[in-house]
Design a protein around this motif. Sequence first.
Motif, PDB file in Angstrom:
ATOM      1  N   TYR A  32       0.861  -1.183   0.000  1.00  0.00           N
ATOM      2  CA  TYR A  32       0.000   0.000   0.000  1.00  0.00           C
ATOM      3  C   TYR A  32       0.902   1.239   0.000  1.00  0.00           C
ATOM      4  O   TYR A  32       1.807   1.373   0.822  1.00  0.00           O
ATOM      5  N   PHE A  34       1.050   4.386   0.845  1.00  0.00           N
ATOM      6  CA  PHE A  34       1.410   5.274   1.961  1.00  0.00           C
ATOM      7  C   PHE A  34       2.200   4.513   3.031  1.00  0.00           C
ATOM      8  O   PHE A  34       3.106   5.068   3.650  1.00  0.00           O
ATOM      9  N   ILE A  58       1.183  11.593   2.739  1.00  0.00           N
ATOM     10  CA  ILE A  58      -0.223  11.238   2.966  1.00  0.00           C
ATOM     11  C   ILE A  58      -1.039  12.498   3.300  1.00  0.00           C
ATOM     12  O   ILE A  58      -0.531  13.426   3.935  1.00  0.00           O
ATOM     13  N   GLY A  59      -2.292  12.492   2.873  1.00  0.00           N
ATOM     14  CA  GLY A  59      -3.170  13.639   3.134  1.00  0.00           C
ATOM     15  C   GLY A  59      -3.782  13.544   4.515  1.00  0.00           C
ATOM     16  O   GLY A  59      -4.955  13.194   4.652  1.00  0.00           O
ATOM     17  N   LYS A 125     -12.467   5.019   3.455  1.00  0.00           N
ATOM     18  CA  LYS A 125     -11.613   3.895   3.049  1.00  0.00           C
ATOM     19  C   LYS A 125     -12.317   2.574   3.359  1.00  0.00           C
ATOM     20  O   LYS A 125     -12.350   1.664   2.525  1.00  0.00           O
ATOM     21  N   TYR A 147      -7.338   6.942  -6.162  1.00  0.00           N
ATOM     22  CA  TYR A 147      -7.092   6.578  -4.753  1.00  0.00           C
ATOM     23  C   TYR A 147      -6.819   5.066  -4.693  1.00  0.00           C
ATOM     24  O   TYR A 147      -7.635   4.262  -5.139  1.00  0.00           O
ATOM     25  N   ASN A 195      -8.598  12.881  -6.237  1.00  0.00           N
ATOM     26  CA  ASN A 195      -7.338  12.471  -5.630  1.00  0.00           C
ATOM     27  C   ASN A 195      -6.708  11.461  -6.590  1.00  0.00           C
ATOM     28  O   ASN A 195      -7.393  10.510  -6.971  1.00  0.00           O
ATOM     29  N   TYR A 226     -13.347  14.993  -0.982  1.00  0.00           N
ATOM     30  CA  TYR A 226     -12.712  16.315  -1.092  1.00  0.00           C
ATOM     31  C   TYR A 226     -13.709  17.400  -1.480  1.00  0.00           C
ATOM     32  O   TYR A 226     -13.327  18.469  -1.963  1.00  0.00           O
ATOM     33  N   LYS A 256     -11.016  15.187   5.967  1.00  0.00           N
ATOM     34  CA  LYS A 256     -10.107  16.221   5.466  1.00  0.00           C
ATOM     35  C   LYS A 256     -10.526  17.623   5.880  1.00  0.00           C
ATOM     36  O   LYS A 256      -9.687  18.435   6.235  1.00  0.00           O
ATOM     37  N   TYR A 349      -4.117  18.960  -2.908  1.00  0.00           N
ATOM     38  CA  TYR A 349      -2.957  18.286  -3.488  1.00  0.00           C
ATOM     39  C   TYR A 349      -2.380  19.038  -4.682  1.00  0.00           C
ATOM     40  O   TYR A 349      -3.093  19.752  -5.389  1.00  0.00           O
ATOM     41  N   PHE A 381      -0.431   5.546  -7.305  1.00  0.00           N
ATOM     42  CA  PHE A 381      -1.876   5.724  -7.525  1.00  0.00           C
ATOM     43  C   PHE A 381      -2.331   4.987  -8.787  1.00  0.00           C
ATOM     44  O   PHE A 381      -3.456   5.182  -9.244  1.00  0.00           O
ATOM     45  N   ARG A 390       3.047  13.385  -6.085  1.00  0.00           N
ATOM     46  CA  ARG A 390       2.037  14.211  -5.415  1.00  0.00           C
ATOM     47  C   ARG A 390       2.607  14.801  -4.127  1.00  0.00           C
ATOM     48  O   ARG A 390       3.274  14.105  -3.366  1.00  0.00           O
TER      49      ARG A 390
END
Length: 411
Positions: A32, A34, A58-59, A125, A147, A195, A226, A256, A349, A381, A390
Amino acid sequence: MTEFLILRMSAEEAITLDIDLSGNFSRLERGYVFAECERVIGEYERSGAPRRVIRLGIGDATLPVCPAVSAAFAAAAEEMSHAETFRGYPPVSGYSFLRDAASGYYRALGASVSPEDIYISDGTKSDAGNIYDILGDCTVCIPDPGYPAYRDCAIMAGKRTKDIPAAADNSFLPMPDCLGKDVRGAAIWLCSPGNPTGAAYTEKQLGAWVDFALESGSLILFDAAYAAFAAPGIPRTIYAVKGAEECAIEFYSLSKSASFTGIRCAWCVIPSALCSGGARLTELWRRRLSARSNGVSYPVQRAAQAALSKIAINYADECVRYYKENAAMIKIVFEGKGIEACGAASSPYVWIKCPDGYSSEGFFDRLLRKAQIAGTPGDGFGSGGRGYLRLTGFGTRADTEEAARRLDTLL
Ligand code: MLT
């Protein structure tokens, strides 16, 4: 160059069981993204980085929650310590006070969503992975880049996937013609504002997707995580589009904008009109929930309700402005060096075309080792993100300013 973004499946040394494990995991191409980045960054730090690494990967929210939210959270926790106000299992779909508030959120956007169609969860998620439980043998169409959880969870669930190329030549906004004419009965992920690229669909473009879904008997899985970042004129919900309630599920997250990445609360909307093969999708989802979940805790749902109050929404608007200003600051540095970068307008982003022929991983490595800035390689991604990187505006202002200085020196 650092070896990373690989899938490590090494059990040679200790095979003790004789059960058949899911073979789907061997179809995952890599770890994964991140988690893998964090591993690489951690190793670099431990090996003696010359200065502090600024994490713009990571966001993850960095601004604290609105005081009205933490007050509601604390008051609800306190209620749990009194016999009169103690609560046990929450309703699996969520408390009506929060579903009503979520319905009010849509009303404020000019869309009509019944509280009955809203299902509270611990995050988009989770919902993005769980939705596959109610889908059968259909193709899952996934924006590439997109994503990573959409694809990873689809693969783990044994689904057939098809990429929807979201490249620079379509401004990272693929339209139905990218899918081909013979697609029918597909599940189609859309994320807007998107994203990782930050590209955002207009109402007309979303309308074309809704028309396509209605004509082809397909289901849109619309990720609105977002939404709060959308520039004026950009729709914040798929239900702004006529007909969407007959073909679309929406996923909304408080992570977020309301800084809920740690608190965890989100919802999905499954309109009761959605039917296929004589079954209502809501019925399958409720059945799934009742078997698999005991819902989201009462204090978290009270905090989420408070996050939807006027005072907290005004506070969130300020947070969104701050993150977008950070993103704009980063974008300007790249543009000033003649390096293509997009995002920031409707997104936290910045999506950067790696300069000088660098690969995604090569440029990630360069920023990490030469400027001590950690981003996310674009190919994490999806293969469509190859050659991109990113960076996020979710850092603190001080870190973002320092990162801008370091980038200006390096590039
Ligand atoms: C991102 O950085 O793309 C996401 O915030 C990560 C996540 O939500 O898992």
